[in-house]
Scaffold this active site. Structure first.
Site, PDB file in Angstrom:
ATOM      1  N   THR A   1      38.621  41.320  35.696  1.00 31.88           N
ATOM      2  CA  THR A   1      39.476  42.186  34.888  1.00 31.88           C
ATOM      3  C   THR A   1      40.415  41.327  34.053  1.00 31.88           C
ATOM      4  O   THR A   1      40.911  40.304  34.515  1.00 31.88           O
ATOM      5  CB  THR A   1      40.298  43.109  35.798  1.00 31.88           C
ATOM      6  OG1 THR A   1      39.406  43.963  36.527  1.00 31.88           O
ATOM      7  CG2 THR A   1      41.264  43.979  34.991  1.00 31.88           C
TER       8      THR A   1
ATOM      9  N   GLY B   1      39.139  36.032  35.349  1.00 33.87           N
ATOM     10  CA  GLY B   1      40.180  35.239  34.729  1.00 33.87           C
ATOM     11  C   GLY B   1      41.293  34.909  35.708  1.00 33.87           C
ATOM     12  O   GLY B   1      41.200  35.186  36.902  1.00 33.87           O
TER      13      GLY B   1
ATOM     14  N   GLY C   1      46.934  42.221  35.184  1.00 35.43           N
ATOM     15  CA  GLY C   1      46.315  43.494  34.833  1.00 35.43           C
ATOM     16  C   GLY C   1      46.387  44.536  35.929  1.00 35.43           C
ATOM     17  O   GLY C   1      45.891  45.655  35.762  1.00 35.43           O
TER      18      GLY C   1
ATOM     19  N   GLU D   1      40.185  42.617  42.854  1.00 30.07           N
ATOM     20  CA  GLU D   1      39.709  41.297  42.438  1.00 30.07           C
ATOM     21  C   GLU D   1      39.523  40.381  43.644  1.00 30.07           C
ATOM     22  O   GLU D   1      38.528  39.662  43.743  1.00 30.07           O
ATOM     23  CB  GLU D   1      40.689  40.674  41.446  1.00 30.07           C
ATOM     24  CG  GLU D   1      40.652  41.314  40.064  1.00 30.07           C
ATOM     25  CD  GLU D   1      41.725  40.791  39.136  1.00 30.07           C
ATOM     26  OE1 GLU D   1      41.520  40.844  37.909  1.00 30.07           O
ATOM     27  OE2 GLU D   1      42.777  40.340  39.630  1.00 30.07           O
TER      28      GLU D   1
END
Length: 231
Positions: free
Chosen positions: A28, A84, A99, A105
């Site tokens: 994301t 990322g 984010g 994640e």
């Protein structure tokens, strides 16, 4: 080369690590978005992957561009995650969560055999902490949880504001229905200790320190992309 061009360069380099037929965790953020766009072009040309998104935002982009998706329950073991980072140190310890997707994640990354981080060179630091550390927390007991975090931070010699992240219409809510506390520590000399201490606070759902999770990082700069491995 502007910031977006550097993100595209990192995404292009990461795509070379994705093999036909892989079970792929898809991250994301703005750099991950560039990866999804490039991946979609390969899928349109016949490349086969099964993707597991780390957020509703990523899921929407994948579906819009035709990247096939599965849930993590359907694919509980993944070959690779590409994602990322907000900061990367020389040991490949990360701060993630700008984010708001840090919980998903981390779950996806830890379900993967490998994690490759993609970022531009501005994200590489000697010591983590200049970027605010996101800490996902339960709404119940918010004040008590924040007090507990402030106390453990003080024990570790850390200081700085710890504030509830806001959205345009009130407190920011994660995909899992939790709140985020953003901690402005400035410098985190012992990220491993902070990670352990945060994990012991009952109201903390997850935090944005990713320790011993990333396998390598692909860092893009004006002269192109380079690989960063843990020292």
């Amino acid at each position: 080369m502007d910031a977006r061009e550097m993100k595209i360069k990192a995404a292009e380099a990461a795509l070379s690590h994705v093999e036909d037929g892989m079970r792929l965790g898809i991250g994301t953020g703005s750099t991950a978005d560039e990866f999804v766009r490039l991946l979609a072009e390969k899928v349109a040309g016949g490349f086969r992957i099964q993707g597991v998104p780390t957020s509703e935002r990523t899921a929407r982009l994948c579906l819009e561009l035709g990247v096939p998706l599965k849930s993590l329950d359907e694919l509980p073991e993944l070959d690779l995650t590409i994602d990322g980072a907000d900061e990367i140190d020389p040991q490949l310890r990360l701060i993630k969560g700008a984010g708001g997707a840090l919980l998903r994640e981390k779950i996806v990354a830890c379900a993967s055999a490998r994690m490759i981080v993609i970022a531009d060179e501005t994200k590489v630091v000697d010591i983590l902490g200049a970027f605010k550390l996101p800490i996902e927390v339960n709404a119940f007991g918010l004040v008590a949880t924040r007090h507990a975090i402030e106390k453990l931070a003080a024990r570790l010699g850390l200081s700085g504001d710890i504030v509830v992240r806001e959205a345009s219409d009130g407190p920011y809510m994660t995909d899992g229905g939790h709140l985020i506390l953003d901690a402005s520590f400035g410098r985190i000399p012992d990220a491993d200790a902070l990670s352990r201490e945060l994990n012991a606070v009952p109201g903390v759902v997850e935090h944005g320190l990713f320790i011993n999770i990333a396998s390598l990082a692909i860092i893009a700069g004006p002269s192109g992309a380079r690989v960063l491995e843990a020292r």
